[in-house]
Design a protein around this motif. Structure first.
Motif, PDB file in Angstrom:
ATOM      1  N   ALA A   3      -2.844   6.546  -8.291  1.00 37.83           N
ATOM      2  CA  ALA A   3      -3.321   5.165  -8.391  1.00 37.83           C
ATOM      3  C   ALA A   3      -3.484   4.736  -9.834  1.00 37.83           C
ATOM      4  N   SER A  12      -1.989  -0.726  -3.826  1.00 37.14           N
ATOM      5  CA  SER A  12      -3.114   0.108  -3.439  1.00 37.14           C
ATOM      6  C   SER A  12      -2.539   1.431  -2.951  1.00 37.14           C
ATOM      7  N   ALA A  48      -2.811   0.852  -9.408  1.00 35.52           N
ATOM      8  CA  ALA A  48      -3.245   0.367  -8.097  1.00 35.52           C
ATOM      9  C   ALA A  48      -4.686  -0.127  -8.144  1.00 35.52           C
ATOM     10  N   GLU A  49      -4.989  -1.104  -7.303  1.00 36.65           N
ATOM     11  CA  GLU A  49      -6.324  -1.703  -7.265  1.00 36.65           C
ATOM     12  C   GLU A  49      -7.373  -0.772  -6.683  1.00 36.65           C
ATOM     13  N   VAL A  50      -6.994   0.023  -5.686  1.00 37.63           N
ATOM     14  CA  VAL A  50      -7.992   0.792  -4.946  1.00 37.63           C
ATOM     15  C   VAL A  50      -7.315   1.949  -4.223  1.00 37.63           C
ATOM     16  N   VAL A  51      -8.068   3.030  -4.015  1.00 38.60           N
ATOM     17  CA  VAL A  51      -7.632   4.156  -3.184  1.00 38.60           C
ATOM     18  C   VAL A  51      -8.385   4.075  -1.864  1.00 38.60           C
ATOM     19  N   VAL A  52      -7.655   3.898  -0.776  1.00 34.39           N
ATOM     20  CA  VAL A  52      -8.249   3.786   0.552  1.00 34.39           C
ATOM     21  C   VAL A  52      -8.399   5.179   1.155  1.00 34.39           C
ATOM     22  N   HIS A  59     -10.315  -6.138   0.436  1.00 35.06           N
ATOM     23  CA  HIS A  59      -9.132  -5.362   0.813  1.00 35.06           C
ATOM     24  C   HIS A  59      -9.161  -5.245   2.329  1.00 35.06           C
ATOM     25  N   THR A 105      -6.621  -9.184  -0.643  1.00 32.28           N
ATOM     26  CA  THR A 105      -5.356  -8.491  -0.414  1.00 32.28           C
ATOM     27  C   THR A 105      -5.323  -8.099   1.051  1.00 32.28           C
ATOM     28  N   VAL A 150     -13.147  -1.358   3.048  1.00 29.75           N
ATOM     29  CA  VAL A 150     -11.799  -1.745   3.464  1.00 29.75           C
ATOM     30  C   VAL A 150     -11.929  -2.213   4.907  1.00 29.75           C
ATOM     31  N   HIS A 209      -3.138   4.592  -0.050  1.00 27.06           N
ATOM     32  CA  HIS A 209      -3.858   5.148   1.097  1.00 27.06           C
ATOM     33  C   HIS A 209      -3.791   6.659   0.996  1.00 27.06           C
ATOM     34  N   GLU A 234       0.849  -1.189   0.000  1.00 26.06           N
ATOM     35  CA  GLU A 234       0.000   0.000   0.000  1.00 26.06           C
ATOM     36  C   GLU A 234       0.886   1.239   0.000  1.00 26.06           C
TER      37      GLU A 234
END
Length: 297
Positions: free
Chosen positions: A94, A62, A99-103, A209, A250, A171, A64, A33
């Motif tokens: 991202a 990912s 990247a898969e995702v933005v947290v 996630h 993940t 998440v 953050h 991440e």
């Protein structure tokens, strides 16, 4: 279960993408991440190279977003505009890195009823989505379960936001859940219950996630991450629960030390019945994602 990726909540080196990937591989990680909680430190060329090398190494990424980049502001103005800018830039990084995702964090009640606060989060996320679509950076976002028992960000809040938006995923932070339940996450059934809630609102082709670490808490609120074994949260029940879902996962470790990261990694892979973490790393890089569905067995 489908493929499992595991890695740290921080890029292990800021010297160069090459050094960061080498360290991730050396430590047996298949996920990472990108840590922007405090500030943005990675530019677009760095992100592009890092993403390219990560894909070649079978490492999923990912992002953050900064802590201040939350949605659901009670008042419009400078703070909301700043948060939108942070999330916009996080999405740009991202997209560049693949990247898969933005947290991001869901924000606060700010004196409002829970339903009103969630309405505000969803409304502002909708506005953000339109902005991101115009810039071709409408990547998936992930709203994190928080560790404050009387604030916005319960598992139910996160599931509701995800269900109402469609492009925002839960998440699941099991350290936070352990804290707000006064140490309630010791049995596999508790992990499974939360995963069931997330499974119901995540798109079929998307992974769980998950954030994980041992945790200290007081009055059902998180206080700090602990070295693994100093608290009462264990990863084996999570691994056993994941076995019951035909969905990729993940898992991001937020432990304060590398020894904890490695111990959690080994126990997690053992619990999901993978012969070894290294074998899992090799197979997960080439495995195709199964359509997410609950196993009938």
């Amino acid at each position: 279960m489908a493929q499992l990726h595991y890695g740290p909540a921080r890029v292990p080196s800021r010297e160069s993408p090459e050094e960061a990937i080498a360290l991730l591989q050396e430590r047996g990680y298949t996920a990472c991440e990108i840590d922007f909680e405090g500030k943005f430190w990675m530019d677009y060329p760095w992100a592009e190279k890092f993403g390219e090398l990560a894909r070649d190494a079978g490492i999923v990424l990912s992002v953050h977003a900064p802590i201040a980049g939350f949605m659901g502001h009670a008042e419009r103005g400078k703070k909301l505009n700043m948060a939108v800018g942070m999330l916009d830039h996080s999405a740009g990084i991202a997209k560049t890195a693949g990247a898969e995702v933005v947290v991001f964090h869901p924000g606060f009640l700010l004196g409002r009823e829970r339903d009103a606060a969630i309405d505000s989060v969803v409304e502002q996320l909708g506005e953000l989505r339109k902005r991101l679509e115009k810039k071709d950076r409408a990547v998936p976002f992930g709203v994190e379960v928080m560790g404050r028992v009387r604030e916005l960000g319960t598992a139910e809040d996160v599931f509701a936001i995800s269900a109402r938006t469609g492009w925002v995923r839960p998440v699941i932070d099991f350290a936070h859940l352990h804290a707000v339940t006064d140490g309630g996450f010791t049995e596999t059934s508790k992990f499974e219950e939360i995963l069931e809630g997330a499974d119901a609102v995540i798109p079929p082709d998307a992974p769980f996630h998950i954030h994980f670490s041992d945790i200290a808490y007081a009055n059902r609120n998180e206080t700090k991450h602990l070295p693994y074994g100093e608290g009462t949260l264990r990863v084996e029940p999570l691994g056993l629960a994941l076995r019951n879902f035909d969905r990729p996962a993940t898992v991001i470790t937020e432990s304060p030390d590398e020894a904890s990261n490695q111990t959690i990694r080994n126990e997690l892979y053992a619990a999901v019945a993978t012969r070894s973490a290294s074998r899992a790393s090799s197979s997960s890089a080439s495995a195709s994602r199964s359509r997410a569905r609950r196993n009938s067995a």
